[in-house]
Design an enzyme around this catalytic site. Structure first.
Site, PDB file in Angstrom:
ATOM      1  N   ASP A 109      31.197  41.850  35.889  1.00  0.00           N
ATOM      2  CA  ASP A 109      30.866  41.440  37.256  1.00  0.00           C
ATOM      3  C   ASP A 109      30.468  42.704  38.015  1.00  0.00           C
ATOM      4  O   ASP A 109      31.309  43.554  38.309  1.00  0.00           O
ATOM      5  CB  ASP A 109      32.069  40.779  37.932  1.00  0.00           C
ATOM      6  CG  ASP A 109      32.323  39.379  37.401  1.00  0.00           C
ATOM      7  OD1 ASP A 109      31.480  38.890  36.628  1.00  0.00           O
ATOM      8  OD2 ASP A 109      33.348  38.782  37.738  1.00  0.00           O
ATOM      9  N   HIS A 143      36.493  42.116  40.334  1.00  0.00           N
ATOM     10  CA  HIS A 143      36.583  40.685  40.574  1.00  0.00           C
ATOM     11  C   HIS A 143      36.358  40.483  42.071  1.00  0.00           C
ATOM     12  O   HIS A 143      37.246  40.750  42.874  1.00  0.00           O
ATOM     13  CB  HIS A 143      37.957  40.173  40.146  1.00  0.00           C
ATOM     14  CG  HIS A 143      38.026  38.685  40.016  1.00  0.00           C
ATOM     15  ND1 HIS A 143      39.210  38.020  39.822  1.00  0.00           N
ATOM     16  CD2 HIS A 143      37.061  37.737  40.047  1.00  0.00           C
ATOM     17  CE1 HIS A 143      38.965  36.723  39.739  1.00  0.00           C
ATOM     18  NE2 HIS A 143      37.675  36.529  39.873  1.00  0.00           N
ATOM     19  N   GLU A 172      32.448  40.167  29.568  1.00  0.00           N
ATOM     20  CA  GLU A 172      31.912  39.903  30.905  1.00  0.00           C
ATOM     21  C   GLU A 172      31.903  41.159  31.770  1.00  0.00           C
ATOM     22  O   GLU A 172      32.839  41.968  31.729  1.00  0.00           O
ATOM     23  CB  GLU A 172      32.730  38.817  31.605  1.00  0.00           C
ATOM     24  CG  GLU A 172      32.147  38.421  32.968  1.00  0.00           C
ATOM     25  CD  GLU A 172      32.910  37.291  33.628  1.00  0.00           C
ATOM     26  OE1 GLU A 172      32.338  36.680  34.552  1.00  0.00           O
ATOM     27  OE2 GLU A 172      34.056  37.026  33.251  1.00  0.00           O
ATOM     28  N   HIS A 210      36.809  36.586  29.311  1.00  0.00           N
ATOM     29  CA  HIS A 210      36.506  36.316  30.715  1.00  0.00           C
ATOM     30  C   HIS A 210      37.131  37.397  31.596  1.00  0.00           C
ATOM     31  O   HIS A 210      38.282  37.803  31.367  1.00  0.00           O
ATOM     32  CB  HIS A 210      37.037  34.944  31.113  1.00  0.00           C
ATOM     33  CG  HIS A 210      36.830  34.596  32.555  1.00  0.00           C
ATOM     34  ND1 HIS A 210      35.581  34.472  33.112  1.00  0.00           N
ATOM     35  CD2 HIS A 210      37.724  34.362  33.560  1.00  0.00           C
ATOM     36  CE1 HIS A 210      35.706  34.164  34.393  1.00  0.00           C
ATOM     37  NE2 HIS A 210      36.987  34.100  34.693  1.00  0.00           N
ATOM     38  N   ASN A 211      36.368  37.895  32.595  1.00  0.00           N
ATOM     39  CA  ASN A 211      36.862  38.974  33.465  1.00  0.00           C
ATOM     40  C   ASN A 211      37.432  40.121  32.625  1.00  0.00           C
ATOM     41  O   ASN A 211      38.551  40.589  32.841  1.00  0.00           O
ATOM     42  CB  ASN A 211      37.922  38.452  34.443  1.00  0.00           C
ATOM     43  CG  ASN A 211      37.326  37.549  35.511  1.00  0.00           C
ATOM     44  OD1 ASN A 211      36.112  37.441  35.646  1.00  0.00           O
ATOM     45  ND2 ASN A 211      38.172  36.891  36.270  1.00  0.00           N
TER      46      ASN A 211
END
Length: 298
Positions: free
Chosen positions: A188, A200, A186, A156-157
């Site tokens: 973003d 983020h 991941e 995650h992230n």
């Protein structure tokens, strides 16, 4: 809260019965963290004092109430949570979710026993050690089932180094998780200063350009495993910039990238509906990169 806020006695009893069933199912799935959370909630003073509700539950489902009393012994702190530790230990040969409270309890005990406080890196090494893994890799697995039937090691992230709200975003973070065997990472994706970056969103984290990250992923995607790699993408781009993002994916990953045009055999007729996507197996996707995407922009 779900139990206490229900004012009708019969409905409240049905909620308790439903919660007990969920608790039992979590234990059967070896989800010890979820099981302990539910069991401790049902054993909390606010729920335990509802004597009329428990009387109804005992009248309707005495078998479930008897099972719950046994479940409370598993979450008991007696002998340093000996029964919970034994259950987690017995489940280590298969997929399971460990009891996070026990991990934190051990960390605090270790920290208290040391004259010098634990360093961040030491805590990370403790949490990431094989004994705390979600499941242990069996010597043999049937990898010919649809992809959706497997537990997948995920990150995650992934782009962040350190803190979630003020840390750095780097391409090296992807190298680390890929070398650790991660199979779902991941991204973003944002538009910033006239280039596509990873960061983020709505935090103080520092962004990193997309292109070097994709190149790092291409280099290390199959360094320790040839099982398929999934890119979990959260898009914050306009339509035109999304086209540029797609171009980067094709340009950097080339034939490793799975597209619907190249995998038309995935589209089959199932249950009377044409055009249903049947996911292939891990074996059929070795050394391939898949993209699953959530877009927050038009």
């Amino acid at each position: 809260h779900t139990v206490v806020r229900e004012m009708d006695l019969r409905r409240r009893a049905r909620v308790v019965v439903h919660m007990i069933r969920i608790t039992r199912a979590l234990l059967e799935l070896a989800n010890f963290n979820g099981f302990c959370a539910c069991a401790e909630s049902l054993n909390s003073p606010a729920v335990r004092r509802l004597k009329r509700t428990w009387s109804v539950v005992n009248g309707d489902r005495p078998d479930l109430l008897a099972w719950l009393q046994h479940a409370f012994t598993i979450t008991s702190p007696v002998n340093n949570y000996a029964e919970a530790r034994r259950r987690v230990q017995d489940a280590r040969s298969g997929a399971h979710v460990p009891y996070i409270d026990l991990i934190m309890l051990d960390l605090m005990k270790t920290d208290a026993d040391h004259k010098k406080k634990l360093l961040y890196a030491q805590v990370v090494r403790y949490l990431a050690r094989p004994a705390n893994a979600l499941f242990h890799q069996p010597r043999w697995q049937d990898l010919d089932r649809p992809l959706t039937e497997y537990f997948i090691a995920s990150s995650h992230n992934t782009y962040l180094e350190g803190r979630q709200v003020l840390g750095l975003s780097t391409s090296n973070a992807y190298k680390k998780v890929l070398l650790s065997g991660c199979r779902c990472i991941e991204l973003d994706v944002w538009w910033e200063s006239r280039e596509i970056v990873l960061k983020h969103g709505f935090t103080g984290t520092v962004s990193v350009p997309l292109k070097p990250v994709l190149e790092t992923i291409a280099e290390y995607a199959f360094a320790v495993s040839d099982l398929p790699l999934i890119l979990s993408v959260e898009l914050h781009l306009s339509g035109a910039i999304q086209d540029l993002f797609a171009y980067y994916l094709k340009d950097v990953f080339g034939s490793m990238l799975c597209t619907l045009d190249s995998e038309k055999e995935w589209w089959v007729e199932q249950g009377g509906f044409a055009g249903t996507l049947r996911l292939p197996s891990p074996n059929s996707l070795r050394r391939r990169i898949l993209v699953k995407c959530q877009s927050n922009s038009v």
